[in-house]
Write a protein that holds these residues in place. Sequence first.
Motif, PDB file in Angstrom:
ATOM      1  N   ALA B  35      45.570  44.435  26.349  1.00  0.00           N
ATOM      2  CA  ALA B  35      46.837  44.097  27.026  1.00  0.00           C
ATOM      3  C   ALA B  35      47.032  44.986  28.251  1.00  0.00           C
ATOM      4  O   ALA B  35      47.392  44.499  29.331  1.00  0.00           O
ATOM      5  N   SER B  36      46.774  46.274  28.106  1.00  0.00           N
ATOM      6  CA  SER B  36      46.972  47.218  29.225  1.00  0.00           C
ATOM      7  C   SER B  36      45.990  46.916  30.346  1.00  0.00           C
ATOM      8  O   SER B  36      46.367  46.861  31.521  1.00  0.00           O
ATOM      9  N   THR B  37      44.724  46.733  29.997  1.00  0.00           N
ATOM     10  CA  THR B  37      43.695  46.508  31.022  1.00  0.00           C
ATOM     11  C   THR B  37      43.913  45.167  31.718  1.00  0.00           C
ATOM     12  O   THR B  37      43.793  45.071  32.938  1.00  0.00           O
ATOM     13  N   LEU B  38      44.244  44.140  30.943  1.00  0.00           N
ATOM     14  CA  LEU B  38      44.533  42.833  31.537  1.00  0.00           C
ATOM     15  C   LEU B  38      45.693  42.948  32.534  1.00  0.00           C
ATOM     16  O   LEU B  38      45.638  42.401  33.640  1.00  0.00           O
ATOM     17  N   SER B  39      46.724  43.685  32.156  1.00  0.00           N
ATOM     18  CA  SER B  39      47.882  43.877  33.047  1.00  0.00           C
ATOM     19  C   SER B  39      47.459  44.570  34.335  1.00  0.00           C
ATOM     20  O   SER B  39      47.846  44.158  35.440  1.00  0.00           O
ATOM     21  N   LEU B  40      46.653  45.619  34.194  1.00  0.00           N
ATOM     22  CA  LEU B  40      46.214  46.379  35.376  1.00  0.00           C
ATOM     23  C   LEU B  40      45.351  45.501  36.293  1.00  0.00           C
ATOM     24  O   LEU B  40      45.478  45.562  37.522  1.00  0.00           O
ATOM     25  N   ILE B  41      44.493  44.696  35.696  1.00  0.00           N
ATOM     26  CA  ILE B  41      43.624  43.811  36.501  1.00  0.00           C
ATOM     27  C   ILE B  41      44.476  42.805  37.276  1.00  0.00           C
ATOM     28  O   ILE B  41      44.280  42.589  38.467  1.00  0.00           O
ATOM     29  N   LEU B  42      45.446  42.210  36.594  1.00  0.00           N
ATOM     30  CA  LEU B  42      46.319  41.228  37.261  1.00  0.00           C
ATOM     31  C   LEU B  42      47.110  41.890  38.388  1.00  0.00           C
ATOM     32  O   LEU B  42      47.266  41.324  39.468  1.00  0.00           O
ATOM     33  N   ALA B  43      47.590  43.097  38.153  1.00  0.00           N
ATOM     34  CA  ALA B  43      48.367  43.804  39.185  1.00  0.00           C
ATOM     35  C   ALA B  43      47.466  44.117  40.386  1.00  0.00           C
ATOM     36  O   ALA B  43      47.879  43.981  41.536  1.00  0.00           O
ATOM     37  N   ARG B  44      46.222  44.504  40.099  1.00  0.00           N
ATOM     38  CA  ARG B  44      45.280  44.822  41.190  1.00  0.00           C
ATOM     39  C   ARG B  44      44.980  43.584  42.036  1.00  0.00           C
ATOM     40  O   ARG B  44      44.702  43.663  43.219  1.00  0.00           O
ATOM     41  N   LYS B  45      45.058  42.430  41.388  1.00  0.00           N
ATOM     42  CA  LYS B  45      44.808  41.178  42.129  1.00  0.00           C
ATOM     43  C   LYS B  45      46.031  40.768  42.958  1.00  0.00           C
ATOM     44  O   LYS B  45      45.995  39.746  43.633  1.00  0.00           O
ATOM     45  N   VAL B  49      53.410  41.888  37.773  1.00  0.00           N
ATOM     46  CA  VAL B  49      53.085  41.964  36.342  1.00  0.00           C
ATOM     47  C   VAL B  49      54.024  42.927  35.610  1.00  0.00           C
ATOM     48  O   VAL B  49      54.340  44.009  36.110  1.00  0.00           O
ATOM     49  N   GLY B  50      54.461  42.494  34.433  1.00  0.00           N
ATOM     50  CA  GLY B  50      55.190  43.379  33.537  1.00  0.00           C
ATOM     51  C   GLY B  50      54.373  43.570  32.271  1.00  0.00           C
ATOM     52  O   GLY B  50      53.628  42.677  31.865  1.00  0.00           O
ATOM     53  N   LEU B  51      54.495  44.749  31.674  1.00  0.00           N
ATOM     54  CA  LEU B  51      53.841  45.008  30.386  1.00  0.00           C
ATOM     55  C   LEU B  51      54.931  45.492  29.431  1.00  0.00           C
ATOM     56  O   LEU B  51      55.652  46.442  29.728  1.00  0.00           O
ATOM     57  N   PHE B  52      55.025  44.798  28.288  1.00  0.00           N
ATOM     58  CA  PHE B  52      56.058  45.119  27.301  1.00  0.00           C
ATOM     59  C   PHE B  52      55.357  45.487  25.995  1.00  0.00           C
ATOM     60  O   PHE B  52      54.701  44.645  25.392  1.00  0.00           O
ATOM     61  N   ASP B  53      55.491  46.727  25.593  1.00  0.00           N
ATOM     62  CA  ASP B  53      54.867  47.179  24.343  1.00  0.00           C
ATOM     63  C   ASP B  53      55.813  46.853  23.196  1.00  0.00           C
ATOM     64  O   ASP B  53      56.848  47.490  23.019  1.00  0.00           O
ATOM     65  N   LEU B 126      54.202  38.351  32.318  1.00  0.00           N
ATOM     66  CA  LEU B 126      54.663  39.403  31.419  1.00  0.00           C
ATOM     67  C   LEU B 126      53.662  39.435  30.274  1.00  0.00           C
ATOM     68  O   LEU B 126      53.504  38.454  29.541  1.00  0.00           O
ATOM     69  N   ILE B 127      52.961  40.547  30.171  1.00  0.00           N
ATOM     70  CA  ILE B 127      51.989  40.708  29.081  1.00  0.00           C
ATOM     71  C   ILE B 127      52.688  41.473  27.961  1.00  0.00           C
ATOM     72  O   ILE B 127      53.273  42.538  28.201  1.00  0.00           O
ATOM     73  N   VAL B 128      52.631  40.895  26.754  1.00  0.00           N
ATOM     74  CA  VAL B 128      53.303  41.525  25.619  1.00  0.00           C
ATOM     75  C   VAL B 128      52.247  42.043  24.652  1.00  0.00           C
ATOM     76  O   VAL B 128      51.411  41.273  24.163  1.00  0.00           O
ATOM     77  N   ASP B 129      52.283  43.348  24.425  1.00  0.00           N
ATOM     78  CA  ASP B 129      51.358  43.934  23.453  1.00  0.00           C
ATOM     79  C   ASP B 129      52.021  43.846  22.083  1.00  0.00           C
ATOM     80  O   ASP B 129      52.992  44.530  21.797  1.00  0.00           O
ATOM     81  N   MET B 130      51.475  42.959  21.240  1.00  0.00           N
ATOM     82  CA  MET B 130      52.109  42.657  19.953  1.00  0.00           C
ATOM     83  C   MET B 130      51.632  43.610  18.861  1.00  0.00           C
ATOM     84  O   MET B 130      50.499  44.077  18.892  1.00  0.00           O
ATOM     85  N   PRO B 131      52.472  43.852  17.847  1.00  0.00           N
ATOM     86  CA  PRO B 131      51.949  44.502  16.647  1.00  0.00           C
ATOM     87  C   PRO B 131      51.099  43.484  15.883  1.00  0.00           C
ATOM     88  O   PRO B 131      51.230  42.274  16.120  1.00  0.00           O
ATOM     89  N   PRO B 132      50.228  43.931  14.972  1.00  0.00           N
ATOM     90  CA  PRO B 132      49.368  42.975  14.266  1.00  0.00           C
ATOM     91  C   PRO B 132      50.134  42.105  13.275  1.00  0.00           C
ATOM     92  O   PRO B 132      51.225  42.470  12.843  1.00  0.00           O
ATOM     93  N   GLY B 133      49.536  40.944  12.975  1.00  0.00           N
ATOM     94  CA  GLY B 133      50.059  40.122  11.884  1.00  0.00           C
ATOM     95  C   GLY B 133      51.004  39.023  12.323  1.00  0.00           C
ATOM     96  O   GLY B 133      51.239  38.805  13.503  1.00  0.00           O
TER      97      GLY B 133
END
Lengths: 135, 247
Positions: B35-45, B49-53, B126-133
């Motif tokens: 999630a973090s790396t995908l967000s950074l790549i999109l921002a670099r492009k 981008v928002g990242l929500f943990d 908006l990339i959301v880093d989800m908890p598992p399950g």
Amino acid sequence: MHEWALAESVIKTILGVAEKEGIDRIVEVKIKIGEMQQLEHEVFKTALTQLKPVELEDTEFKIEVDKTRLKCKVCSHEWFFKKEIFGEEVLEAIHFLPEVSHAYFKCPACGSPDFEIVSGRGIWIVSIRGLRKND
Amino acid sequence: MIDPRISVIQDRIKNIEKIVAVSSGKGGVGKSLIASTLSLILARKGYGVGLFDLDFTSPSTHLILGVKELEPVEDKGIIPPTVHGLKYMTITYYSTEEAMPLRGNDFSNALIELLSITRWGHLDFLIVDMPPGIGDATLDIIRFMNGVEFLIVTTSSILAFETVRKLVRMLKDLGVSIAGVVENMKTGTSIIKQEVSKMGVRFLGEIPYDPKIEEKIGNAYELLETNFANSIEKILVSSRLAESIQG
């Protein structure tokens, strides 16, 4: 001042209920605010006043505070939130997000962080009093 | 009594073009790093981008991004601070590094509060880093974030994949969009690609196990220079997530 964001949600909800129920004139709205939110009531009232559209011009907003009661899930001990024992940073964190109290509070009887916020969190519209078009 | 906060959630996210939940059945499969790396790549492009943990009880994206002493600005709500070009929201602004056990109702309440007061503004992603399950977080994101698309992460382990099956089944039953499945930490041969195809879901690609990735945690710029990031860039293409978005 996230009081504004919450006031916005109150106005939007009232207008939605009024439309759904066919209420033409809203006379009074009772709002309950959790003590744990530590909202600045004056800021919240100012936000309500400034955000309300003409339809709510004559509406009276009555605000009451819901006292915080916490109950331990492990030993069932109940206690109240005492603001004085926490530092400014912790209180500010709880102001934004009352659930982070689980990071800072422990049951005073058994020390568990597994407690329930029985009352005193959130914001609630208790009642909306108004007149229907044909009333 | 009515909880008024729910009424403004759609308003808060209405200017977000695409919401992507990076999800999995089991923990430890690399969601936060992806999630973090995908967000950074999109921002670099050049995308907004928002990242929500959303992993409230075990947040880790702040460690991956090397975020220290940051806090949101209060302005008729809260404005997420910008980190490495991302509008970044994490519960650690408030919980710090304290352990914060939350039961389901508390999780939902915290999520509703954050969704109702956070002003993201316009975002392409908006990339959301989800908890598992498939617990509270998954159900709440489906409930509150209309149009969310799931990017599902598994490892080559059948144990991780069997939980993905359940997640996919539930999302399909609920009519929720699935961008596809990513196989992370791949070593040797595996059956994941075939199994994903059998489920009628797109296999987006594999990310080979990279023993050096751990050294890059906390340094966003070095993270973007890794083979791991190169693999995610390819996955971004195969996912077609950015196809309709004008950055």
